[in-house]
Design a protein around this motif. Structure first.
Motif, short mmCIF file in Angstrom:
data_model
loop_
_atom_site.label_atom_id
_atom_site.label_comp_id
_atom_site.label_asym_id
_atom_site.label_seq_id
_atom_site.Cartn_x
_atom_site.Cartn_y
_atom_site.Cartn_z
N SER A 242 0.83 -1.20 0.00
CA SER A 242 0.00 0.00 0.00
C SER A 242 0.86 1.25 0.00
CB SER A 242 -0.93 0.00 1.22
OG SER A 242 -1.80 -1.12 1.18
N VAL A 243 1.94 1.24 0.78
CA VAL A 243 2.84 2.39 0.80
C VAL A 243 3.49 2.58 -0.57
CG1 VAL A 243 4.97 3.29 1.80
CG2 VAL A 243 3.26 2.23 3.27
N SER A 244 3.87 1.48 -1.21
CA SER A 244 4.46 1.57 -2.55
C SER A 244 3.46 2.14 -3.55
CB SER A 244 4.93 0.19 -3.01
OG SER A 244 5.92 -0.33 -2.14
N MET A 245 2.20 1.73 -3.45
CA MET A 245 1.19 2.24 -4.37
C MET A 245 0.90 3.71 -4.12
SD MET A 245 0.61 -0.16 -6.42
CE MET A 245 2.33 -0.62 -6.12
N ASP A 246 1.05 4.16 -2.88
CA ASP A 246 0.87 5.58 -2.59
C ASP A 246 1.86 6.43 -3.38
OD1 ASP A 246 -1.33 5.83 -1.04
OD2 ASP A 246 -0.28 6.06 0.87
#
Length: 733
Positions: A242-246
């Motif tokens: 999720s952090v990477s997709m942010d």
């Protein structure tokens, strides 16, 4: 997304020892439930390679129905963690450990699947698979090997071959992900040649023969450990995804709510465990493909789950034609791609590559839990080592001894400190610089005792604390917490005002070269500022979004980022001699500034253009002198012709109390703002209210900045205190 997920989910089910249909159920539930309820709209959830090894061990030890119960309970744990709003604490695990864990799981997965590609059976551990691999390579040459090699060949070749079709057919062919044609080619080849290879076996329907989960039998602590391991592992992988997709999300897509995302994953795992599916987590590969395909909302994730459901309901006979060795080859190829050298390079740059490799080796040699604990232990040891790092330098110059102590001064560094202090002769004068971010009681006592002893022997000790006054506060007994000052408060001062010679020996030479000064500054930046600005620069590395175009003079005394208290990415800066803006269509053309104006307004869409002049401007002094002093500089002479309108305006103005040069410098700012309005497209933006023009003037003697009050035609001080709501500053309208 659907085309990527189906073959991978089938392959992961086979690799886990679960029923093949469990992969499809997990894929459906991960897409629909986690996609609808999660907090990261672009993260795609489903069966993941990171859970394969622990899941295979769980199936072997407890059976499939008990594994479903464990998945159900892991989902409840994730729900509790999500509602407890503790999602961000999972990110405290070092990325080096997480990436090493995923790499280790990938290596174990590859070693197991290679045996299936070769027509054999995987062994009970990674080390056993390594020992048996030579025998498998020598003794197995069945049709399964042919199918596996064909699958890998298509995976490698797809996307590199030229597409002969044009139009819609060519576009569709280029967008089909490689796993689909690879599996289709393998299945068609096996069917056409009537090869005797193991194939996928599906029940008549998704829930045919479904039985509710059963509680696993065994020691409760052991079962609880498996539940927590699956919950935490799936949760951490999801949160990191999720952090990477942010970081990749397009404009307009909201940031991920990590607590909601964890709760959504918990809901998906409870449903998947209840229906007999694999546990799910956010998957980086599928999520990246989702973003690259143009996803903007969570509906893309939900739709891919519905497509998998439709396939499972109506295309079961086609799925049953897929050879198991093709799925194993797909997992091998996927695993090799996951072992990304770029990650290792990034970790090496941060000094954490050893943690990655130790965690990887621990997972392969001992198991998932043992490898992760080993990695966490190494990370903790390295963190402790960094926190207690100490540098002590002793040198003598001009009859005085200089001792520089940098780092964290704890009891661990006392022996080294005392050993270095003993090099100072008794009775000598000593400058002791404490550039420390922490000092414990043992270190204070060591320094204080040495000082008292040295002074009793006739010596002199002058202690200078560069950061917090740890020593002084302990001497006075005042241990009130103070704000940490890092970097040193004079980071903005000129080089000569803040550097000690002893800290930069290369500056001791009578005639220091300009390059030596510059490189010394770069070293100071690397040592003090890089750790602070690296996170900001990483976000700005691939995109800048400044809202201000700042036009100012090349004068070395004008530093835009200091006088505006701005940082990287805030100002789009153009500097030239005299902060001039050539008028549109002027005879002496200047494409450089016109290009900057076009790019700033049409590409970056800045909201403000500021022209900032300053006192004692050499360019304006040359204009005021009529250009006689710069006749020998033809380029500068031509450039200053752009200031003729400023000079004419100055001659038409009434003399005031200010010196002529200061008055011309201020008039020049007003004239350049008018010059900006000669660009028709820029004037249109100003008149439409899309762009503001601001005039600033820096008084070098007072270091104060003044702002142009356009109606009054004069510069006024910027208020020291801003009201609750920022006023409409005087601008050109």
């Amino acid at each position: 997304m659907f085309l990527v997920a189906v073959p991978l989910s089938l392959g992961l089910a086979v690799a886990s020892g679960a029923p093949v249909v469990a992969g499809l159920i997990g894929c459906i539930v991960g897409g629909v439930v986690a996609g609808a309820l999660g907090g990261s709209p672009l993260t795609v959830s489903g069966p993941t390679a990171g859970l394969t090894i622990i899941l295979a061990s769980t199936v072997q030890n407890y059976g499939w129905r008990a594994t479903c119960a464990i998945t159900f309970m892991a989902g409840l744990v994730q729900l509790a963690l999500g509602f407890g709003r503790v999602a961000r604490t999972a990110l405290a695990v070092s990325p080096a450990v997480v990436q090493g864990m995923l790499a280790g799981v990938t290596v174990v997965l590859i070693l197991a699947q290679i045996h299936i590609v070769l027509g054999g059976s995987p062994q009970h551990s990674a080390l056993a698979n390594i020992r048996e691999l030579p025998g498998q390579l020598a003794g197995h040459h069945s049709h399964a090997v042919l199918i596996g090699l064909l699958t890998i060949a298509v995976l490698l070749a797809w996307g590199r071959l030229p597409v002969p079709w044009r139009g819609v057919a060519g576009t569709v062919a280029r967008r089909i992900p490689a796993p689909l044609p690879a599996i289709v080619a393998a299945a068609v080849t096996a069917w056409a040649l009537n090869l005797d290879v193991p194939r996928v076996e599906l029940p008549g329907s998704l829930l045919e023969g479904w039985q509710p989960p059963v509680m696993p039998s065994g020691p409760v602590p052991e079962i609880a450990g498996v539940v927590i391991a699956i919950a935490v592992l799936a949760g951490v992988e999801t949160l990191l995804t999720s952090v990477s997709m942010d970081r990749m999300r397009p404009d307009g897509v909201p940031r991920a709510d990590l607590d909601r995302e964890l709760a959504g994953q918990g809901a998906a795992n409870t449903v998947s465990g209840l229906l007999g599916g694999l546990p799910v987590a956010g998957v980086v590969i599928r999520s990246t493909a989702n973003v690259n395909a143009g996803a903007r909302t969570r509906y893309s994730t939900v739709m891919h789950g519905l497509w998998v459901l439709l396939l499972a309901l109506v295309c079961g006979p086609l799925i049953e034609q897929v050879p198991l060795s093709a799925l194993a080859a797909l997992l091998v190829a996927m695993g090799v791609r996951l072992l990304d050298n770029a990650r290792v390079r990034d970790l090496r740059n941060h000094g954490e590559a050893s943690v990655y490799f130790i965690t990887l080796g621990g997972v392969v040699a001992f198991g998932l839990g043992e490898g992760v604990l080993l990695g966490i232990g190494v990370t903790a040891w390295m963190a402790l080592r960094r926190l207690t790092r100490l540098s002590v330098d002793v040198e003598e110059a001009d009859g005085r001894w200089h001792v520089m102590v940098s780092g964290s001064l704890t009891f661990l560094g006392v022996p080294r400190l005392i050993g270095m202090l003993r090099r100072v002769p008794a009775g000598s004068a000593v400058d002791l610089d404490l550039n420390v971010d922490f000092m414990d009681h043992a270190a204070f006592e060591a320094v204080h005792d040495w000082r008292m002893t040295h002074e009793r022997q006739g010596g002199e000790v002058d202690i200078d604390e560069i950061h917090e006054t740890w020593y002084e506060r302990r001497v006075t007994g005042d241990m009130t917490p103070t704000r940490k000052s890092f970097p040193p408060v004079r980071w903005w001062a000129p080089w000569a005002n803040r550097w000690r010679r002893s800290e930069n020996p290369e500056l001791d030479a009578p005639e220091v070269s300009a390059s030596a000064l510059l490189l010394a500054g770069v070293r100071e930046y690397h040592g003090q500022m890089v750790p602070l600005v690296r996170p900001i620069m990483a976000e700005l590395a691939f995109k800048q979004t400044p809202e201000h175009l700042f036009i100012t003079c090349v004068d070395s005394r004008v530093v835009p980022n200091i006088i505006t208290a701005s940082g990287p990415g805030d100002l789009f800066i153009v500097r030239n001699v005299g902060n001039l803006v050539p008028r549109h269509g002027s005879r002496v053309s200047d494409d450089s500034l016109a290009a900057a104006l076009e790019y700033a307004t049409n590409v970056l869409d800045v909201k403000t253009i500021t022209v900032c002049g300053h006192s004692n401007c050499g360019a304006m002094a040359g204009v005021l002198a009529g250009g006689a002093e710069i006749d020998h500089l033809p380029g500068l002479s031509r450039w200053l012709k752009h200031a003729n309108h400023s000079l004419a305006r100055f001659l038409d103005s009434e003399p005031g109390a200010e010196p002529p040069l200061s008055r011309l410098c201020q008039i020049n700012v007003r004239q350049q703002l008018d010059n900006l309005l000669t660009y028709p497209w820029l004037r249109n933006r100003v008149e439409a209210g899309k762009l503001e023009l601001v005039g600033l003037y820096l008084d070098l003697e007072t270091a104060k900045v003044h702002i142009l009050d356009r109606p009054a035609g004069s510069f006024v001080p910027v208020p020291d205190e801003a009201p609750d709501e920022l006023p409409d500053l005087p601008t050109v309208s």
